[in-house]
Design a protein around this motif. Sequence first.
Motif, PDB file in Angstrom:
ATOM      1  N   ASP A   1       0.821  -1.214   0.000  1.00  0.00           N
ATOM      2  CA  ASP A   1       0.000   0.000   0.000  1.00  0.00           C
ATOM      3  C   ASP A   1       0.849   1.255   0.000  1.00  0.00           C
ATOM      4  N   ALA A   2       1.883   1.260   0.823  1.00  0.00           N
ATOM      5  CA  ALA A   2       2.770   2.427   0.879  1.00  0.00           C
ATOM      6  C   ALA A   2       3.510   2.604  -0.448  1.00  0.00           C
ATOM      7  N   ALA A   3       3.909   1.486  -1.055  1.00  0.00           N
ATOM      8  CA  ALA A   3       4.589   1.550  -2.346  1.00  0.00           C
ATOM      9  C   ALA A   3       3.656   2.130  -3.414  1.00  0.00           C
ATOM     10  N   ALA A   4       2.421   1.665  -3.418  1.00  0.00           N
ATOM     11  CA  ALA A   4       1.443   2.155  -4.397  1.00  0.00           C
ATOM     12  C   ALA A   4       1.222   3.655  -4.225  1.00  0.00           C
ATOM     13  N   ALA A   5       1.193   4.108  -2.990  1.00  0.00           N
ATOM     14  CA  ALA A   5       1.013   5.533  -2.724  1.00  0.00           C
ATOM     15  C   ALA A   5       2.189   6.340  -3.275  1.00  0.00           C
ATOM     16  N   ALA A   6       3.400   5.814  -3.128  1.00  0.00           N
ATOM     17  CA  ALA A   6       4.586   6.504  -3.653  1.00  0.00           C
ATOM     18  C   ALA A   6       4.566   6.540  -5.176  1.00  0.00           C
ATOM     19  N   PHE A   7       4.250   5.410  -5.801  1.00  0.00           N
ATOM     20  CA  PHE A   7       4.202   5.364  -7.266  1.00  0.00           C
ATOM     21  C   PHE A   7       3.139   6.317  -7.810  1.00  0.00           C
ATOM     22  N   ALA A   8       2.030   6.453  -7.089  1.00  0.00           N
ATOM     23  CA  ALA A   8       0.931   7.308  -7.552  1.00  0.00           C
ATOM     24  C   ALA A   8       1.332   8.784  -7.582  1.00  0.00           C
ATOM     25  N   LYS A   9       2.365   9.146  -6.837  1.00  0.00           N
ATOM     26  CA  LYS A   9       2.810  10.541  -6.792  1.00  0.00           C
ATOM     27  C   LYS A   9       3.770  10.897  -7.923  1.00  0.00           C
ATOM     28  N   VAL A  10       4.195   9.890  -8.680  1.00  0.00           N
ATOM     29  CA  VAL A  10       5.152  10.141  -9.757  1.00  0.00           C
ATOM     30  C   VAL A  10       4.415  10.690 -10.968  1.00  0.00           C
ATOM     31  N   SER A  11       4.921  11.788 -11.501  1.00  0.00           N
ATOM     32  CA  SER A  11       4.311  12.397 -12.683  1.00  0.00           C
ATOM     33  C   SER A  11       5.389  12.737 -13.706  1.00  0.00           C
ATOM     34  N   GLY A  12       4.943  13.053 -14.904  1.00  0.00           N
ATOM     35  CA  GLY A  12       5.894  13.400 -15.952  1.00  0.00           C
ATOM     36  C   GLY A  12       6.542  12.179 -16.553  1.00  0.00           C
ATOM     37  N   GLU A  13       6.820  12.255 -17.855  1.00  0.00           N
ATOM     38  CA  GLU A  13       7.438  11.118 -18.536  1.00  0.00           C
ATOM     39  C   GLU A  13       8.948  11.280 -18.609  1.00  0.00           C
ATOM     40  N   PRO A  14       9.681  10.175 -18.591  1.00  0.00           N
ATOM     41  CA  PRO A  14       9.187   8.786 -18.601  1.00  0.00           C
ATOM     42  C   PRO A  14       8.910   8.210 -17.219  1.00  0.00           C
ATOM     43  N   ARG A  15       9.085   9.014 -16.176  1.00  0.00           N
ATOM     44  CA  ARG A  15       8.974   8.487 -14.813  1.00  0.00           C
ATOM     45  C   ARG A  15       7.587   7.919 -14.505  1.00  0.00           C
ATOM     46  N   ALA A  16       6.543   8.585 -14.990  1.00  0.00           N
ATOM     47  CA  ALA A  16       5.192   8.115 -14.687  1.00  0.00           C
ATOM     48  C   ALA A  16       4.961   6.710 -15.232  1.00  0.00           C
ATOM     49  N   THR A  17       5.490   6.447 -16.427  1.00  0.00           N
ATOM     50  CA  THR A  17       5.326   5.116 -17.011  1.00  0.00           C
ATOM     51  C   THR A  17       6.156   4.081 -16.265  1.00  0.00           C
ATOM     52  N   ILE A  18       7.366   4.454 -15.852  1.00  0.00           N
ATOM     53  CA  ILE A  18       8.181   3.532 -15.057  1.00  0.00           C
ATOM     54  C   ILE A  18       7.433   3.156 -13.773  1.00  0.00           C
ATOM     55  N   ALA A  19       6.812   4.150 -13.143  1.00  0.00           N
ATOM     56  CA  ALA A  19       6.041   3.880 -11.925  1.00  0.00           C
ATOM     57  C   ALA A  19       4.868   2.943 -12.206  1.00  0.00           C
ATOM     58  N   LYS A  20       4.235   3.113 -13.365  1.00  0.00           N
ATOM     59  CA  LYS A  20       3.106   2.242 -13.725  1.00  0.00           C
ATOM     60  C   LYS A  20       3.579   0.799 -13.920  1.00  0.00           C
ATOM     61  N   PHE A  21       4.738   0.641 -14.536  1.00  0.00           N
ATOM     62  CA  PHE A  21       5.282  -0.714 -14.708  1.00  0.00           C
ATOM     63  C   PHE A  21       5.595  -1.340 -13.349  1.00  0.00           C
ATOM     64  N   TRP A  22       6.194  -0.564 -12.475  1.00  0.00           N
ATOM     65  CA  TRP A  22       6.487  -1.086 -11.128  1.00  0.00           C
ATOM     66  C   TRP A  22       5.194  -1.440 -10.395  1.00  0.00           C
ATOM     67  N   GLN A  23       4.162  -0.605 -10.586  1.00  0.00           N
ATOM     68  CA  GLN A  23       2.886  -0.896  -9.937  1.00  0.00           C
ATOM     69  C   GLN A  23       2.276  -2.189 -10.487  1.00  0.00           C
ATOM     70  N   ALA A  24       2.436  -2.402 -11.791  1.00  0.00           N
ATOM     71  CA  ALA A  24       1.928  -3.650 -12.384  1.00  0.00           C
ATOM     72  C   ALA A  24       2.627  -4.861 -11.762  1.00  0.00           C
ATOM     73  N   TRP A  25       3.933  -4.732 -11.563  1.00  0.00           N
ATOM     74  CA  TRP A  25       4.686  -5.816 -10.913  1.00  0.00           C
ATOM     75  C   TRP A  25       4.214  -6.013  -9.467  1.00  0.00           C
ATOM     76  N   LEU A  26       3.978  -4.894  -8.803  1.00  0.00           N
ATOM     77  CA  LEU A  26       3.517  -4.962  -7.418  1.00  0.00           C
ATOM     78  C   LEU A  26       2.148  -5.647  -7.322  1.00  0.00           C
ATOM     79  N   ASN A  27       1.288  -5.388  -8.302  1.00  0.00           N
ATOM     80  CA  ASN A  27      -0.052  -5.970  -8.300  1.00  0.00           C
ATOM     81  C   ASN A  27      -0.039  -7.492  -8.452  1.00  0.00           C
ATOM     82  N   GLN A  28       1.075  -8.010  -8.907  1.00  0.00           N
ATOM     83  CA  GLN A  28       1.155  -9.456  -9.132  1.00  0.00           C
ATOM     84  C   GLN A  28       1.566 -10.224  -7.868  1.00  0.00           C
ATOM     85  N   GLY A  29       1.472  -9.548  -6.754  1.00  0.00           N
ATOM     86  CA  GLY A  29       1.766 -10.241  -5.498  1.00  0.00           C
ATOM     87  C   GLY A  29       3.219 -10.232  -5.128  1.00  0.00           C
ATOM     88  N   ALA A  30       3.942  -9.254  -5.664  1.00  0.00           N
ATOM     89  CA  ALA A  30       5.380  -9.156  -5.373  1.00  0.00           C
ATOM     90  C   ALA A  30       5.609  -8.931  -3.889  1.00  0.00           C
TER      91      ALA A  30
END
Length: 414
Positions: free
Chosen positions: A385-414
């Motif tokens: 949850d804390a990780a998702a909150a941090a990723f959600a604060k990332v804006s601007g490219e390419p950082r926002a997309t990198i955060a989305k990829f990390w969030q996708a990995w996190l969603n897989q039960g990492a």
Amino acid sequence: MRKISSLALGLALAMGAAGGAAVVATPAAAQKAQKQKSLKLGRAVQSPLAEAQKLQEAGNLDAALAKINEAAAKAETPDEKFVIGQFTYNIAAAKKDDALLEKATRAMLESGSAPEDMKKPLMRNLAAFSLQRKDYAGALTQFKALAAAYPDDAEIVVSLAELYHANKQPAEAVTTLQKAIQTKKATNEAVPETWYKRMLAIAYDAKRMDLAVPASLDLVSAYPSADNWRDSLIIFRDTGKLDDQATLDLMRLMRAAGAMKGEADYYEYANSAYMKGLPGEAKAVIDEGIAKKMLNPGKQTFAELSRLSAGKVSADKASLPKLATQAKSAANGKLALGTADAYLGYADYAKAAELYQVALQKGGVEANVVNTRLGIALARSGQKDAAAAAFAKVSGEPRATIAKFWQAWLNQGA
């Protein structure tokens, strides 16, 4: 001459548009349809059709067709027009005349009397004829009508997407594939992996990263294999205009997802970490590459990088507690960020997260970089949850997309 995609070509073959005889309304199928629905014919039409049938049975196809045309000139009702189309179809199939087959198919469909269970195959066959003569625009029109008539048929929607691609409309192709995926999901059926891959391939071939990134995220979310992660991340790395720091965070994800392959991946990551003053991370990557037999420890390039990294680890690691203390009293967050990066490389995620938060509090650092790495540290330590909150604060490219990829990995039960 433009070539249709393999999937669309397979579609054409499946519909019968090969070898000159696209047969959907076979005599047996037509007879079955007639039994299900009583068709009424006037005498003016019935008589020449009866003669046509006898002539066909005798093998005199041209004379039979002439009689059918005679009946067509007198046809007035939907039933009569449908049966004439059916008779014409049988003659066309016997003659292997594709133009006549298409004309007969259209006549049956447009008669208004085609049985409900014949409409879909008739419409598909019209599209097949267009594909056969490479009339992709015509086939697209037919499949638009099909998709409108049968919106819950995901296979039709996929075929429509391929036709959009054949007509050089990648955005429409990707959007349509997304609809097909949602249609399939709504029926609780498994969505084929090939659909996700096709969506990404169409977007990537068109050099549309605005389409490719969402397609990549969909692919790794639905099918998080090492190969899919690697392909998706490399596509983004090679087209996303990443700087060295962003590339490093992407390689960190590639490693976390188990998607690194071969010596090039391991060497690039390890060398990048070493050049940025992270010997602990560089050594960890090299050791992992050797353990997975991706790196040859006897090869001079890797042996030298391993020696250099190992030689700095002890002093580097010993310096971190003092640096962490100094970072907390520093005027800005730069020392906290650099020290947190080092702790991240040593897999001390709790200490890294603590110092990334110090860096954010003190300021003077790029918040998107810090929040990305704070999310990484929290994700790697299991604080989803804390990780998702941090990723959600990332804006601007390419950082926002990198955060989305990390969030996708996190969603897989990492």
